[in-house]
Motif scaffolding. Sequence first.
Motif, PDB file in Angstrom:
ATOM      1  N   TRP A  54       0.820  -1.212   0.000  1.00  0.00           N
ATOM      2  CA  TRP A  54       0.000   0.000   0.000  1.00  0.00           C
ATOM      3  C   TRP A  54       0.856   1.267   0.000  1.00  0.00           C
ATOM      4  N   ILE A  55       2.115   1.149   0.463  1.00  0.00           N
ATOM      5  CA  ILE A  55       3.016   2.308   0.475  1.00  0.00           C
ATOM      6  C   ILE A  55       3.222   2.830  -0.943  1.00  0.00           C
ATOM      7  N   GLY A  56       3.272   1.920  -1.913  1.00  0.00           N
ATOM      8  CA  GLY A  56       3.468   2.320  -3.297  1.00  0.00           C
ATOM      9  C   GLY A  56       2.416   3.291  -3.798  1.00  0.00           C
ATOM     10  N   ARG A  57       1.192   3.113  -3.343  1.00  0.00           N
ATOM     11  CA  ARG A  57       0.104   4.001  -3.755  1.00  0.00           C
ATOM     12  C   ARG A  57       0.418   5.445  -3.373  1.00  0.00           C
ATOM     13  N   TYR A  58       0.906   5.631  -2.177  1.00  0.00           N
ATOM     14  CA  TYR A  58       1.175   6.979  -1.690  1.00  0.00           C
ATOM     15  C   TYR A  58       2.506   7.528  -2.195  1.00  0.00           C
ATOM     16  N   LEU A  59       3.393   6.655  -2.625  1.00  0.00           N
ATOM     17  CA  LEU A  59       4.630   7.136  -3.243  1.00  0.00           C
ATOM     18  C   LEU A  59       4.325   7.866  -4.545  1.00  0.00           C
ATOM     19  N   GLY A  60       3.240   7.493  -5.211  1.00  0.00           N
ATOM     20  CA  GLY A  60       2.838   8.195  -6.428  1.00  0.00           C
ATOM     21  C   GLY A  60       2.499   9.645  -6.146  1.00  0.00           C
ATOM     22  N   VAL A  61       1.799   9.877  -5.038  1.00  0.00           N
ATOM     23  CA  VAL A  61       1.436  11.244  -4.651  1.00  0.00           C
ATOM     24  C   VAL A  61       2.687  12.033  -4.266  1.00  0.00           C
ATOM     25  N   ALA A  62       3.542  11.429  -3.437  1.00  0.00           N
ATOM     26  CA  ALA A  62       4.775  12.110  -3.012  1.00  0.00           C
ATOM     27  C   ALA A  62       5.692  12.363  -4.213  1.00  0.00           C
ATOM     28  N   GLY A  63       5.815  11.369  -5.086  1.00  0.00           N
ATOM     29  CA  GLY A  63       6.656  11.524  -6.272  1.00  0.00           C
ATOM     30  C   GLY A  63       6.159  12.630  -7.182  1.00  0.00           C
ATOM     31  N   THR A  64       4.847  12.713  -7.332  1.00  0.00           N
ATOM     32  CA  THR A  64       4.252  13.774  -8.148  1.00  0.00           C
ATOM     33  C   THR A  64       4.566  15.139  -7.542  1.00  0.00           C
ATOM     34  N   ALA A  65       4.530  15.229  -6.212  1.00  0.00           N
ATOM     35  CA  ALA A  65       4.864  16.495  -5.550  1.00  0.00           C
ATOM     36  C   ALA A  65       6.329  16.876  -5.815  1.00  0.00           C
ATOM     37  N   PHE A  66       7.233  15.889  -5.757  1.00  0.00           N
ATOM     38  CA  PHE A  66       8.643  16.167  -6.047  1.00  0.00           C
ATOM     39  C   PHE A  66       8.823  16.634  -7.494  1.00  0.00           C
ATOM     40  N   VAL A  67       8.195  15.921  -8.421  1.00  0.00           N
ATOM     41  CA  VAL A  67       8.329  16.295  -9.834  1.00  0.00           C
ATOM     42  C   VAL A  67       7.732  17.677 -10.074  1.00  0.00           C
ATOM     43  N   ALA A  68       6.576  17.955  -9.461  1.00  0.00           N
ATOM     44  CA  ALA A  68       5.963  19.280  -9.623  1.00  0.00           C
ATOM     45  C   ALA A  68       6.878  20.371  -9.072  1.00  0.00           C
ATOM     46  N   SER A  69       7.543  20.089  -7.944  1.00  0.00           N
ATOM     47  CA  SER A  69       8.452  21.096  -7.376  1.00  0.00           C
ATOM     48  C   SER A  69       9.663  21.338  -8.278  1.00  0.00           C
ATOM     49  N   SER A  70      10.000  20.346  -9.095  1.00  0.00           N
ATOM     50  CA  SER A  70      11.151  20.528  -9.993  1.00  0.00           C
ATOM     51  C   SER A  70      10.870  21.572 -11.074  1.00  0.00           C
ATOM     52  N   PHE A  71       9.599  21.894 -11.299  1.00  0.00           N
ATOM     53  CA  PHE A  71       9.263  22.917 -12.286  1.00  0.00           C
ATOM     54  C   PHE A  71       9.585  24.322 -11.786  1.00  0.00           C
ATOM     55  N   LYS A 115      11.733  33.964 -14.819  1.00  0.00           N
ATOM     56  CA  LYS A 115      11.667  35.078 -13.873  1.00  0.00           C
ATOM     57  C   LYS A 115      10.303  35.219 -13.212  1.00  0.00           C
ATOM     58  N   ILE A 116       9.548  34.126 -13.161  1.00  0.00           N
ATOM     59  CA  ILE A 116       8.312  34.109 -12.373  1.00  0.00           C
ATOM     60  C   ILE A 116       8.709  34.108 -10.898  1.00  0.00           C
ATOM     61  N   VAL A 117       9.752  33.338 -10.583  1.00  0.00           N
ATOM     62  CA  VAL A 117      10.373  33.364  -9.257  1.00  0.00           C
ATOM     63  C   VAL A 117      11.586  34.280  -9.377  1.00  0.00           C
ATOM     64  N   GLN A 118      11.660  35.291  -8.525  1.00  0.00           N
ATOM     65  CA  GLN A 118      12.690  36.315  -8.655  1.00  0.00           C
ATOM     66  C   GLN A 118      13.949  36.014  -7.857  1.00  0.00           C
ATOM     67  N   LYS A 119      13.836  35.265  -6.768  1.00  0.00           N
ATOM     68  CA  LYS A 119      14.980  35.085  -5.875  1.00  0.00           C
ATOM     69  C   LYS A 119      15.593  33.705  -6.046  1.00  0.00           C
ATOM     70  N   GLY A 120      16.892  33.645  -5.811  1.00  0.00           N
ATOM     71  CA  GLY A 120      17.619  32.388  -5.902  1.00  0.00           C
ATOM     72  C   GLY A 120      18.377  32.297  -7.213  1.00  0.00           C
ATOM     73  N   SER A 121      19.507  31.619  -7.170  1.00  0.00           N
ATOM     74  CA  SER A 121      20.307  31.500  -8.382  1.00  0.00           C
ATOM     75  C   SER A 121      19.725  30.428  -9.301  1.00  0.00           C
ATOM     76  N   VAL A 122      19.868  30.643 -10.587  1.00  0.00           N
ATOM     77  CA  VAL A 122      19.369  29.692 -11.576  1.00  0.00           C
ATOM     78  C   VAL A 122      20.091  28.355 -11.406  1.00  0.00           C
ATOM     79  N   ARG A 123      21.368  28.419 -11.072  1.00  0.00           N
ATOM     80  CA  ARG A 123      22.156  27.200 -10.879  1.00  0.00           C
ATOM     81  C   ARG A 123      21.599  26.361  -9.720  1.00  0.00           C
ATOM     82  N   LEU A 124      21.216  27.022  -8.614  1.00  0.00           N
ATOM     83  CA  LEU A 124      20.609  26.320  -7.478  1.00  0.00           C
ATOM     84  C   LEU A 124      19.292  25.675  -7.902  1.00  0.00           C
ATOM     85  N   PHE A 125      18.476  26.418  -8.644  1.00  0.00           N
ATOM     86  CA  PHE A 125      17.199  25.871  -9.100  1.00  0.00           C
ATOM     87  C   PHE A 125      17.408  24.703 -10.060  1.00  0.00           C
TER      88      PHE A 125
END
Length: 192
Positions: free
Chosen positions: A38-55, A63-73
């Motif tokens: 059953w853990i696998g089911r919820y890994l899909g949700v967590a994984g989707t959150a990680f992938v979404a954050s990568s955007f 330049k939608i986000v103004q702060k932070g270096s591009v290299r860090l992002f």
Amino acid sequence: MWQSVLIQRALPLTLSWMLLIAAAISLDYLIHRADLPWIGRYLGVAGTAFVASSFGYSARKKKIVQKGSVRLFLRLHCNAGWIGTLMIVVHSGIHFNALLPWMATLFMMTVTASGHIGQYLVRKLREEVRIKKMETGIENDRNEDPEREHYWDSVTLKALEKWRAIHMPIVSVLLALCLLHILSVIFFVNWR
């Protein structure tokens, strides 16, 4: 020379992609061995959150986000994408009961491989720009003329446009397949 490029650039990225597959198989095995599928089911949700954050990287570049270096992002984009992909591949497991999730997983692995190719190209192009600057007698100084620095950035960007012309449509197909998968789960499956 091509051997050093292969060993220094292509091999680490290939190993990273293969490590992703090996880690997903191992983690899936351990989860099933512990009788916790059953853990696998919820890994899909967590994984989707990680992938979404990568955007966030795209948002920073545009330049939608103004702060932070591009290299860090970019570093966050690569790491969050790798971890999210791992979680989603474990989520999909070795189950052949649905075509749509497998298509999405296949495209996710393709996008990840394409991202590794993009990493290779960025590093290779930066190295080529550094060599060209040395050949033309330009010091790699942080206080370099902004116009000249813009020129070198545009040279790198033009070379990456061809890669992006392939990478971005694959990402778009992946997003569409993931959205279809999520909607079909909401519509057809009763999450208990």
